[in-house]
Design an enzyme around this catalytic site. Structure first.
Site, PDB file in Angstrom:
ATOM      1  N   ARG A 130     -21.356 -96.809 -29.318  1.00 53.32           N
ATOM      2  CA  ARG A 130     -22.534 -96.839 -28.445  1.00 53.32           C
ATOM      3  C   ARG A 130     -22.115 -97.519 -27.149  1.00 53.32           C
ATOM      4  O   ARG A 130     -21.018 -98.067 -27.038  1.00 53.32           O
ATOM      5  CB  ARG A 130     -23.758 -97.480 -29.112  1.00 53.32           C
ATOM      6  CG  ARG A 130     -23.557 -98.547 -30.132  1.00 53.32           C
ATOM      7  CD  ARG A 130     -22.964 -99.817 -29.584  1.00 53.32           C
ATOM      8  NE  ARG A 130     -23.709-100.274 -28.429  1.00 53.32           N
ATOM      9  CZ  ARG A 130     -23.226-101.074 -27.495  1.00 53.32           C
ATOM     10  NH1 ARG A 130     -21.981-101.519 -27.562  1.00 53.32           N
ATOM     11  NH2 ARG A 130     -23.952-101.443 -26.475  1.00 53.32           N
ATOM     12  N   GLY A 131     -23.044 -97.508 -26.169  1.00 55.58           N
ATOM     13  CA  GLY A 131     -22.683 -97.954 -24.825  1.00 55.58           C
ATOM     14  C   GLY A 131     -22.295 -96.703 -24.046  1.00 55.58           C
ATOM     15  O   GLY A 131     -21.463 -95.901 -24.519  1.00 55.58           O
ATOM     16  N   ARG A 135     -27.432 -88.093 -27.550  1.00 58.60           N
ATOM     17  CA  ARG A 135     -28.166 -89.196 -26.902  1.00 58.60           C
ATOM     18  C   ARG A 135     -28.474 -88.782 -25.458  1.00 58.60           C
ATOM     19  O   ARG A 135     -27.575 -88.708 -24.620  1.00 58.60           O
ATOM     20  CB  ARG A 135     -27.332 -90.487 -26.945  1.00 58.60           C
ATOM     21  CG  ARG A 135     -27.000 -90.907 -28.384  1.00 58.60           C
ATOM     22  CD  ARG A 135     -26.647 -92.371 -28.474  1.00 58.60           C
ATOM     23  NE  ARG A 135     -27.794 -93.230 -28.285  1.00 58.60           N
ATOM     24  CZ  ARG A 135     -27.701 -94.542 -28.068  1.00 58.60           C
ATOM     25  NH1 ARG A 135     -26.510 -95.118 -27.995  1.00 58.60           N
ATOM     26  NH2 ARG A 135     -28.782 -95.273 -27.914  1.00 58.60           N
ATOM     27  N   ASP A 177     -27.447 -97.183 -18.442  1.00 54.69           N
ATOM     28  CA  ASP A 177     -27.183 -95.889 -19.077  1.00 54.69           C
ATOM     29  C   ASP A 177     -27.286 -94.743 -18.084  1.00 54.69           C
ATOM     30  O   ASP A 177     -26.660 -93.700 -18.264  1.00 54.69           O
ATOM     31  CB  ASP A 177     -28.131 -95.662 -20.247  1.00 54.69           C
ATOM     32  CG  ASP A 177     -27.633 -96.442 -21.447  1.00 54.69           C
ATOM     33  OD1 ASP A 177     -27.886 -97.661 -21.508  1.00 54.69           O
ATOM     34  OD2 ASP A 177     -26.926 -95.844 -22.280  1.00 54.69           O
TER      35      ASP A 177
HETATM   36  O1  MRU Z   1     -28.225 -98.005 -27.476  1.00 53.89           O
HETATM   37  P1  MRU Z   1     -26.962 -98.542 -26.910  1.00 53.89           P
HETATM   38  O2  MRU Z   1     -26.397 -99.676 -27.689  1.00 53.89           O
HETATM   39  O3  MRU Z   1     -25.947 -97.455 -26.660  1.00 53.89           O
HETATM   40  O4  MRU Z   1     -27.383 -99.110 -25.483  1.00 53.89           O
HETATM   41  C1  MRU Z   1     -26.371 -99.604 -24.643  1.00 53.89           C
HETATM   42  C2  MRU Z   1     -26.869-100.143 -23.358  1.00 53.89           C
HETATM   43  O5  MRU Z   1     -28.041-100.124 -23.073  1.00 53.89           O
HETATM   44  C3  MRU Z   1     -25.828-100.634 -22.403  1.00 53.89           C
HETATM   45  O6  MRU Z   1     -26.343-101.652 -21.594  1.00 53.89           O
HETATM   46  C4  MRU Z   1     -25.368 -99.482 -21.488  1.00 53.89           C
HETATM   47  O7  MRU Z   1     -25.035 -98.356 -22.238  1.00 53.89           O
HETATM   48  C5  MRU Z   1     -24.220 -99.868 -20.654  1.00 53.89           C
HETATM   49  S1  MRU Z   1     -22.739-100.100 -21.594  1.00 53.89           S
HETATM   50  C6  MRU Z   1     -21.517-100.512 -20.487  1.00 53.89           C
END
Ligand code: MRU
Length: 355
Positions: free
Chosen positions: A47-48, A89, A248
């Site tokens: 994730r991220g 996603r 994101d």
């Molecule tokens: O649902 P996630 O854990 O993928 O959400 C991640 C985030 O909101 C992060 O802040 C974003 O993806 C930036 S990661 C460098």
């Protein structure tokens, strides 16, 4: 102690660190099929925004090398994979951006090589896999470089304001390495700045407590875990100098989608007069989306809110709303920390010049 890499591609296999098991267990999922990668992205094993883009880029390649499909069937297979990966996603633009970058290479390769003879056809899959591997490796390398530059561009902010609050996880685990929001923190820490990080727990899936606290600890960065509803109180005590979060998707006007709860922090920063920065590579800026209201917000399963770490924490049938992200208006963002520099007061004009 080193932070484990989120994604490793080696010898035709994609190894994805299963982040759902952190901080207790460090296990890599060995992915040899696109279905496994789709699952790993959907259930947040990886994730991220940048990390899921990287994982998906490598997911397009898996198994191509030894495929017995002809060039046309193989091309269709890649197009199908791209659709499946992109559907996992919807909010993180890096996912579509990375998949499309590899897809363009695949389409070009097909146009230039589709009319191969039967004997050449045998080698088509292997040659295609090599070309796509190069594209995926470039995405990985560019992300590494971008994260380092984000760190360098942002570290002076920490020197002046060493008590930082962050939300979710925008660190090494969310990217190729180092991170976006955490990159300036790591570099300042390495230079002896006495950084202290308040880590928002980040309900419902606890990326703050499970991942950010874990990786800051690995790097010896001083941190304090708080639950999300404590941020206002900690700020009111004058204990937060600066907030840095990841992103994101940044719309063309600077409105920014990030983990649910980010908007709360931006509003609090406005109230308490605390600078609010978003750190992201330019690959997260989406000039094709005019404003934040056009960003699709992923909604996830109600169980994530009815439970804490798999254990019931609410009546099993209570109604739930579970958006994974929210949108912070550009007007509440002090600046974007990117690999190309810090953009103070982001707006459409500045972002167009940047990209
Ligand atoms: O649902 P996630 O854990 O993928 O959400 C991640 C985030 O909101 C992060 O802040 C974003 O993806 C930036 S990661 C460098």
């Amino acid at each position: 102690m080193a932070i484990p890499k989120s994604v490793v591609f080696d010898s035709g296999k994609l190894r994805i660190l299963d982040q759902t098991l952190l901080p207790g267990t460090e296990v890599y999922l060995e992915c040899t099929s696109v279905e496994q990668v789709v699952r790993a992205i959907s259930n947040l094993s990886v994730r991220g925004a940048p990390a899921i883009g990287i994982a998906a880029a490598y997911g397009l390649i898996l198994g191509l090398e030894h495929s017995s499909l002809d060039s046309t069937a193989l091309q269709q297979e890649i197009r199908d994979r791209a659709v499946r990966l992109k559907a996992t996603r919807p909010t993180a633009v890096n996912l579509c951006w990375a998949v499309d970058r590899v897809l363009v290479v695949a389409e070009r390769f097909y146009d230039q090589n589709a009319d191969t003879t039967v004997s050449e056809e045998e080698r088509y899959g292997a040659r295609l896999a090599r070309a796509l591997r190069q594209a995926a490796d470039s995405i990985f390398d560019e992300d590494r470089k971008a994260c380092r530059l984000i760190g360098e561009n942002g570290r002076h902010l920490i020197r002046q304001r060493p008590r930082v609050l962050t939300h979710c996880n925008a660190g090494s685990l969310a990217v190729s390495e180092l991170g976006t929001a955490l990159a300036p923190i790591y570099l300042a820490h390495q230079q002896g700045v006495p950084v202290h990080v308040y880590v928002d727990e980040t309900r419902p899936l606890l990326q703050g407590s499970r991942l950010t606290a874990f990786e800051l600890g690995r790097q010896g960065v001083d941190c304090t875990l708080i639950s999300d509803n404590m941020a206002a109180h900690v700020m009111s005590l004058g204990q937060v100098d600066l907030v840095i979060v990841g992103a994101d998707r940044v719309a063309a006007n600077g409105d920014t989608a990030n983990k649910i709860g980010t908007l709360n922090l931006a509003i609090l920063c406005d109230h308490f007069n605390i600078p609010f920065y978003v750190a992201c590579p330019c690959s997260t800026i989406d000039l094709g989306t005019d404003t934040g209201s056009q960003i699709e917000i992923e909604e996830r399963a109600p169980e994530e809110v009815r439970q804490v770490l798999g254990r019931p924490s609410a009546p099993v049938d209570v109604a739930v709303f579970n958006p994974a992200f929210d949108v912070t208006p550009a007007a509440l963002i002090t600046g974007l920390i990117t690999e190309k520099g810090i953009i103070k007061g982001p707006n459409a004009e500045k972002l167009k010049l940047l990209i």
